[in-house]
Design an enzyme around this catalytic site. Sequence first.
Site, PDB file in Angstrom:
ATOM      1  N   LYS A 215       0.862  -1.187   0.000  1.00 31.70           N
ATOM      2  CA  LYS A 215       0.000   0.000   0.000  1.00 31.70           C
ATOM      3  C   LYS A 215       0.895   1.232   0.000  1.00 31.70           C
ATOM      4  O   LYS A 215       1.677   1.451   0.921  1.00 31.70           O
ATOM      5  CB  LYS A 215      -0.924   0.010   1.209  1.00 31.70           C
ATOM      6  CG  LYS A 215      -1.869   1.209   1.238  1.00 31.70           C
ATOM      7  CD  LYS A 215      -2.775   1.160   2.464  1.00 31.70           C
ATOM      8  CE  LYS A 215      -3.708   2.356   2.503  1.00 31.70           C
ATOM      9  NZ  LYS A 215      -4.581   2.336   3.701  1.00 31.70           N
ATOM     10  N   LYS A 238       1.054  10.158   5.681  1.00 27.66           N
ATOM     11  CA  LYS A 238       1.201   8.760   6.091  1.00 27.66           C
ATOM     12  C   LYS A 238       2.470   8.127   5.530  1.00 27.66           C
ATOM     13  O   LYS A 238       2.569   6.903   5.398  1.00 27.66           O
ATOM     14  CB  LYS A 238      -0.042   7.963   5.678  1.00 27.66           C
ATOM     15  CG  LYS A 238      -1.335   8.536   6.246  1.00 27.66           C
ATOM     16  CD  LYS A 238      -2.543   7.643   5.976  1.00 27.66           C
ATOM     17  CE  LYS A 238      -3.803   8.249   6.588  1.00 27.66           C
ATOM     18  NZ  LYS A 238      -4.985   7.351   6.472  1.00 27.66           N
ATOM     19  N   LYS A 269      -2.160  -1.563  -3.737  1.00 30.55           N
ATOM     20  CA  LYS A 269      -3.006  -0.363  -3.700  1.00 30.55           C
ATOM     21  C   LYS A 269      -2.123   0.874  -3.796  1.00 30.55           C
ATOM     22  O   LYS A 269      -1.155   0.974  -3.046  1.00 30.55           O
ATOM     23  CB  LYS A 269      -3.811  -0.351  -2.396  1.00 30.55           C
ATOM     24  CG  LYS A 269      -4.770   0.814  -2.250  1.00 30.55           C
ATOM     25  CD  LYS A 269      -5.508   0.748  -0.914  1.00 30.55           C
ATOM     26  CE  LYS A 269      -6.457   1.924  -0.768  1.00 30.55           C
ATOM     27  NZ  LYS A 269      -7.113   1.940   0.555  1.00 30.55           N
TER      28      LYS A 269
END
Length: 346
Positions: A215, A238, A269
């Site tokens: 991710k 993040k 992702k």
Amino acid sequence: MQSRQPIEVRSVPHFPPASYPASRPRRTRMTPWSRAMVAENVLTPADLIWPLFVIEGKGERTQVASMPGVERLSIDLAVQAAREAASLGIPCLALFPNTPADLRTDDGRESANPDNLMCRATRAIKDAVPNIGILSDVALDPYTTHGHDGLLSDAGEMLNDESIEVLVSQALNQARAGADIIAPSDMMDGRIGAMRKALEAEGFCNVQIMSYAAKYASAFYGPFRDAVGSGARLKGDKKTYQMDPANTDEALREVALDLAEGADTVMVKPGLPYLDIVRRVKDTFAVPTFAYQVSGEYAMIAGAIQNGWLDRDRVILESLMAFKRAGADGVLTYFALDAAKLLLSK
């Protein structure tokens, strides 16, 4: 448990091509039946997972402004959506809650509430449509005041090990509610092993873990954060726990670790901008590999369709076929319902 060894990938043999007119590649493209017969990849409704956003209330639906055509649904309407999805052959729904503001806290404690929005939605859908799978997201961003996927220190640093404890509680809470697949999207180190151990200890040996293994810290998540109500709350970024978009080898290390810790399936992702990662993961590990056509990808395509710039039906199916061609076994996509209808009408 050790990670699977990379499989040998054999190159396709090259034969001297016949010259024209003995060779006419167009021959097999001339008719629909012939094109179908020689198609190298096939897309079906069984390849699709449909993400749904759930909200409190009854008979409530609210439009996600940044995702044309996508709505947040109250539980009763989510049940209706689940029935329609099952009738079209879509095998699984991915649920994401928009938690009310007064239930969001710094520690995300609502994630472990057995009567929270996610758990009630899971139970209602499984009671009404038992033959459809429920994939439940494990991360704290829908439950925290700061919009991050785990717990933060006073200095704003992500606390990995402390976050895992809360995430394990969340995963168990969702399994008890009837979730079929636990899908950790938080990207904390070691969380797959901790969740697998906890699920086994409580007798949930058949609950799958689909790890968001690769991710990336992507700019394509913005509309999703609007949909679950975490975007305006997010403090900072993040990048300390989601992956650097520049890296590909790191994705393989992340996948290997999660498989070694007990993940049944893995996810890449975002989707379309990362098809090279999908291909590398599938070729290297030969495990069930999924990709998420995320909210920003959907918004771009849906916006272009809305403006008349792209052919709706063709671009939806073409974008999803790209995932299959890259090696994905399935796709999480907001186009799932539309795509299933198109596929069944062909």
